[in-house]
Design a protein around this motif. Structure first.
Motif, PDB file in Angstrom:
ATOM      1  N   THR A 107      33.128  65.293  45.847  1.00 49.61           N
ATOM      2  CA  THR A 107      33.964  65.558  44.673  1.00 49.61           C
ATOM      3  C   THR A 107      33.327  66.660  43.837  1.00 49.61           C
TER       4      THR A 107
ATOM      5  N   GLU B  90      33.836  69.040  40.447  1.00 48.45           N
ATOM      6  CA  GLU B  90      34.551  69.242  39.185  1.00 48.45           C
ATOM      7  C   GLU B  90      34.038  70.527  38.549  1.00 48.45           C
TER       8      GLU B  90
ATOM      9  N   LEU C 195      39.339  70.552  40.126  1.00 44.76           N
ATOM     10  CA  LEU C 195      38.894  69.282  40.728  1.00 44.76           C
ATOM     11  C   LEU C 195      39.358  69.247  42.174  1.00 44.76           C
TER      12      LEU C 195
END
Length: 679
Positions: A134, A136, A177
């Motif tokens: 992930t 961001e 994101l």
């Protein structure tokens, strides 16, 4: 109906058991083919579309409804790890081993999408551990396992050190994101290195790279995880904001390359199922050249819009399928089971086979791992067995052909005493291996001396297995120090020795006194301490005397050395026999400390990472590695963005091409020598 329900419950229990072994324990009990057959039978006995439920009224950070999986099978989560809910579920792929089934998959998709032909991409199916990254605002904030598909374990701390994994991406066109899916794996070279060290330490060998990778990402000690060189490739798209960022899988793959993320080496875009089938064949021809283990091909719809229209079932996307390559297997006769005793007393059963050609080599022996494995598979001498190379590396007995078993064959009786010295065997709680407790067991002595004299340790030429056996059997060498007390008259008593061969061995023994400190440390056979740790210990403590006085905190302060290894080192040096041995080595003139020249050496390569490719004309590969490490540099087996230099000899291969793609400086052999001579 009752019979079907009974079979379904039986299969559910088996699949849960096998999933527990595969996902949580990283010790699969059946082959992929056996598992897939059971899973297909299970799925055929009833629909699982109701497996996926919804949290009513709840939304994730992208405004999508959260989903909760009630898994029948497949969950790698452990209580010791913090969990994270994937923004977009990580579903599994449906598998096939059959060409006809692959084209049936295409026919179903054509019907759903009302098309005659569909565009696909074909890429390798990597036999590793699935991970979701992930990012961001371009920063890697989380790495998560698949878990149960909806929620996985956070393993960031165990993979953040991976050389080719960028933790920050500064590209202006990077989404705010994004979840990027990939596979963590262990290269064949690293797997072999670790297994070689374990063999030298008398520990059980890992069955294949996938199992070892799975165990490494779930280690509770990040330092220990860093000692094992994991790698990663990415290929899949999870959640992405803003949405609609990519129109095709090919475009996504191109973006991954631009962003500097490690991608698969083979990705072929085709316009039809027949084109995809041809690409699968091309991949099968090339995959053995890749550094990561592959066990199949993944075929995906190229159009992301089409993917969304096709949708998913409860457990897998309808728009993708994995075509699994059959592992090469052969049936042969198990002629005998022999028991080997390692230098630390580990008892290892080995299958002696009627020689059979397997994956390009003639195999006459195969691993049986331990007593529990023999019992579980009910392996008997005289059985017809199926043999394959696990991860295409280690031959192992996969299963017994029970239909061809003769009635007269009896279960194998694992010994309760050492086959060499007849000491009663013991097993430590939590371990699978039986051990001989007698440190004076002749087989242990032979293995310790053989390890001490091996090329990776003191490199004593002419002191091979047959010579060592004679020395031990005649009580001429029962401890390491005895090697340096051998006389010419004693050697002339041995079979096959004449004046010249005796002189050659004595000369080689004398020459071994010049070996580097790290080799001496490694040759001592300290449990859990291999080549890499020996180099670290020599560099930090600079002498055997200082190392012998090190505390646990001194040792664990070194990156890559955890508590288990530290305790092993301390215990080894506390032994009076070890203290006597160090004094003996010093009196004999062995390198028990770093030379003054090494202490004052300018570490001009400090922080630099080198990769070697092709043959060097002036140095062996080992000598080049030693030169680099002596000057503070490190050597990696694979090219990544963090590689400082690729040293190119003759007959280069894929590493050269990858370095060119990543704009890694490529230096010639002569440029390399100029660089190291400045130190």
């Amino acid at each position: 109906m009752k019979d079907l329900e009974r079979r379904r419950k039986e299969l559910e229990g088996l699949l849960k058991k096998y999933d527990e072994a595969y996902y949580r324990n990283a010790k699969p009990e059946v082959s992929d083919q056996q598992y897939d057959r059971l899973r297909q039978e299970f799925d055929s006995l009833g629909s699982q579309d109701d497996m996926l439920g919804l949290f009513a009224g709840e939304e994730d950070q992208l405004g999508n409804e959260k989903r909760e999986l009630v898994p029948v099978v497949g969950d790698d989560r452990l209580e010791e790890f913090e969990s994270h809910i994937h923004i977009s579920p990580m579903l599994s792929l449906d598998n096939t081993y059959d060409e006809e089934e692959f084209f049936e998959f295409n026919k179903r998709l054509c019907k759903i999408l009302e098309k005659e032909e569909l565009p696909y991409v074909v890429e390798p199916k990597i036999d590793g551990v699935a991970v979701s990254l992930t990012y961001e605002q371009g920063v890697l904030v989380k790495a998560t396992t698949r878990g149960n598909g909806i929620e996985g374990d956070i393993i960031t701390q165990n993979i953040i050190h991976i050389q080719n994994l960028p933790t920050k991406i500064t590209s202006a066109n990077f989404p705010s994101l994004i979840e990027i899916r990939g596979e963590i794996f262990m290269a064949h070279d690293e797997f072999n290195r670790i297994n070689s060290e374990r063999e030298n330490e008398g520990l059980d060998l890992y069955a294949n790279p996938r199992n070892l990778t799975a165990g490494t990402v779930k280690l509770l000690d990040p330092k220990e995880a860093r000692r094992r060189k994991l790698e990663i490739v990415v290929y899949g798209l999870g959640a992405c904001h803003p949405s609609g960022y990519f129109s095709t899988q090919s475009q996504f793959h191109h973006s991954l390359k631009v962003w500097g993320l490690p991608t698969v080496e083979f990705l072929q875009a085709v316009s039809s199922a027949s084109g995809a089938w041809a690409a699968i064949g091309h991949l099968d021809e090339q995959r053995n050249n890749y550094s990561y283990p592959t066990d199949g091909a993944v075929i995906k719809l190229d159009s992301i819009e089409m993917q969304q229209v096709a949708g998913t079932t409860a457990k897998a996307p309808r728009w993708a399928i994995a075509y699994k390559f059959e592992s090469e297997r052969q049936q042969t006769l198990l002629e005998n089971i022999i028991i080997q005793v390692g230098r630390t007393g580990t008892i290892t059963p080995v299958a002696c086979l009627k020689p059979v050609q397997l994956a390009g080599s003639l195999v006459s022996r195969a691993s049986l791992h331990n007593a529990d494995e023999i019992s579980r598979k009910d392996v008997r001498i005289g059985d017809q067995v199926i043999v394959e190379k696990a991860g295409e590396i280690i031959p192992q007995v996969v299963e017994v052909v029970l239909s061809e078993r003769e009635h007269s064959l009896v279960p194998f009786s694992f010994p309760s005493v050492c086959p060499e010295c007849e000491s009663e065997l013991f097993k430590t709680e939590g371990e699978t291996a039986w051990r001989c407790p007698n440190s004076l067991c002749p087989d242990q002595i032979k293995a310790r001396i053989e390890y001490f004299a091996s090329r990776g340790c003191m490199n004593i030429d002419h002191l091979g297995e047959s010579v060592i056996s004679q020395l031990v059997d005649r009580s001429l060498a029962i401890k390491l120090s005895d090697i340096y007390n051998l006389s010419k008259d004693q050697l002339l008593q041995l079979d096959g020795f004449a004046e010249k061969s005796a002189d050659n061995l004595l000369l080689s023994i004398e020459k071994s006194k010049e070996q580097d400190l790290w080799r001496l440390i490694c040759s001592l056979g300290i449990k859990h301490v291999g080549v890499s740790a020996s180099k670290d210990l020599a560099r930090v403590f600079r002498s055997l005397h200082t190392l012998a006085q090190a505390t646990e905190s001194d040792l664990t302060a070194i990156e890559g050395i955890g508590g288990i290894m530290a305790k092993s080192v301390i215990s080894f040096f506390e032994d009076n026999a070890t203290q006597d041995l160090i004094r003996f080595f010093k009196d004999q003139g062995l390198q028990v400390e770093l030379p003054i020249a090494d202490l004052e050496l300018d570490l001009i390569l400090d922080g630099k990472i080198f990769v070697l490719t092709g043959a060097l004309s002036e140095l062996t590969r080992d000598q080049a590695v030693e030169k680099i490490e002596a000057l503070g540099g490190r050597v990696s087996s694979s090219v990544s963005k963090k590689t400082s230099f690729l040293v190119s000899g003759s007959s280069t291969g894929s590493k050269f091409n990858k370095a060119e793609k990543l704009n890694i400086p490529i230096i010639s052999e002569s440029e390399f020598y100029d660089m190291i001579q400045k130190g």
